[in-house]
Write a protein that holds these residues in place. Structure first.
Motif, short mmCIF file in Angstrom:
data_model
loop_
_atom_site.label_atom_id
_atom_site.label_comp_id
_atom_site.label_asym_id
_atom_site.label_seq_id
_atom_site.Cartn_x
_atom_site.Cartn_y
_atom_site.Cartn_z
N SER A 56 46.02 43.26 43.43
CA SER A 56 45.71 44.66 43.19
C SER A 56 44.19 44.85 43.21
O SER A 56 43.46 44.07 42.59
CB SER A 56 46.28 45.09 41.85
N TYR A 57 43.74 45.88 43.93
CA TYR A 57 42.31 46.12 44.11
C TYR A 57 42.02 47.60 43.92
O TYR A 57 42.76 48.45 44.41
CB TYR A 57 41.91 45.65 45.51
N ALA A 58 40.92 47.90 43.23
CA ALA A 58 40.50 49.28 42.98
C ALA A 58 39.15 49.52 43.67
O ALA A 58 38.09 49.41 43.04
CB ALA A 58 40.40 49.53 41.48
N PRO A 59 39.16 49.84 44.97
CA PRO A 59 37.90 49.93 45.71
C PRO A 59 36.95 51.01 45.21
O PRO A 59 35.74 50.77 45.10
CB PRO A 59 38.35 50.20 47.14
N LEU A 60 37.45 52.19 44.92
CA LEU A 60 36.56 53.26 44.48
C LEU A 60 35.99 52.97 43.09
O LEU A 60 34.82 53.23 42.81
CB LEU A 60 37.29 54.60 44.50
N ARG A 61 36.79 52.37 42.22
CA ARG A 61 36.32 52.00 40.87
C ARG A 61 35.18 51.01 40.97
O ARG A 61 34.17 51.12 40.27
CB ARG A 61 37.47 51.40 40.07
N ARG A 62 35.32 50.03 41.84
CA ARG A 62 34.27 49.02 41.97
C ARG A 62 33.00 49.61 42.57
O ARG A 62 31.89 49.30 42.15
CB ARG A 62 34.77 47.83 42.76
#
Length: 158
Positions: A56-62
């Motif tokens: 699971s990856y949160a691109p905008l959060r990072r």
């Protein structure tokens, strides 16, 4: 003319995701028997027999954590494939994953969605990115798969 670059998930972030993904789960490696998974670490499709993982990856959060933006409700996390072990990263600077239908989702510097565009033909991909970055309010573009909506990679101005 605007120049831009496709950005894989960076090596430091990959290291974190291989320990615990953005949903707080440990990585589970598996051998990709068939190949063809879109790898976000090196921006290519997997080969049969490669060890990969779905995390699971949160691109905008990072991105927001780096820039100070607050994406609010636009923050999301979703599944991405990556090599289960370190890899060499992308080879070359060609735009990856452009042969199938893609959505280009544009974001402002404060993390808000500015719009999107469905790109159906591979030859329309680069012009659609040029069009997106012609808007000075666009800070980055996410390239996403149509069939599942999954994040494929981020594009930024150079």
């Amino acid at each position: 003319m605007t120049t831009y670059t496709a950005r894989p998930i960076t090596a430091p972030v990959l290291k974190e995701l291989r320990a615990l993904d953005d949903a707080g789960r440990p990585m589970v490696s598996r051998t990709d028997e068939e190949g063809g998974a879109p790898l976000r670490c090196c921006l290519r499709r997997s080969e049969p027999g490669e060890p990969i993982a779905l995390v699971s990856y949160a691109p905008l959060r990072r991105w927001a954590a780096q820039t100070g933006a607050d994406p609010g409700a636009y923050d999301e996390q979703g599944p991405v494939f990556l090599h289960a072990e370190e890899c060499a990263g992308p080879q070359g600077d060609a735009l990856p994953f452009t042969r199938a239908h893609r959505v280009l989702r544009r974001y402002s510097a404060d993390g808000r969605i500015l719009g999107g565009r469905l790109v159906e033909a591979p030859e329309d991909f680069a012009p659609a990115l040029t069009e997106a970055f012609a808007d000075p309010g666009v800070a980055l573009v996410h390239v996403r798969a149509v069939e599942y909506g999954c994040f494929l990679y981020e594009v930024r101005r150079v």
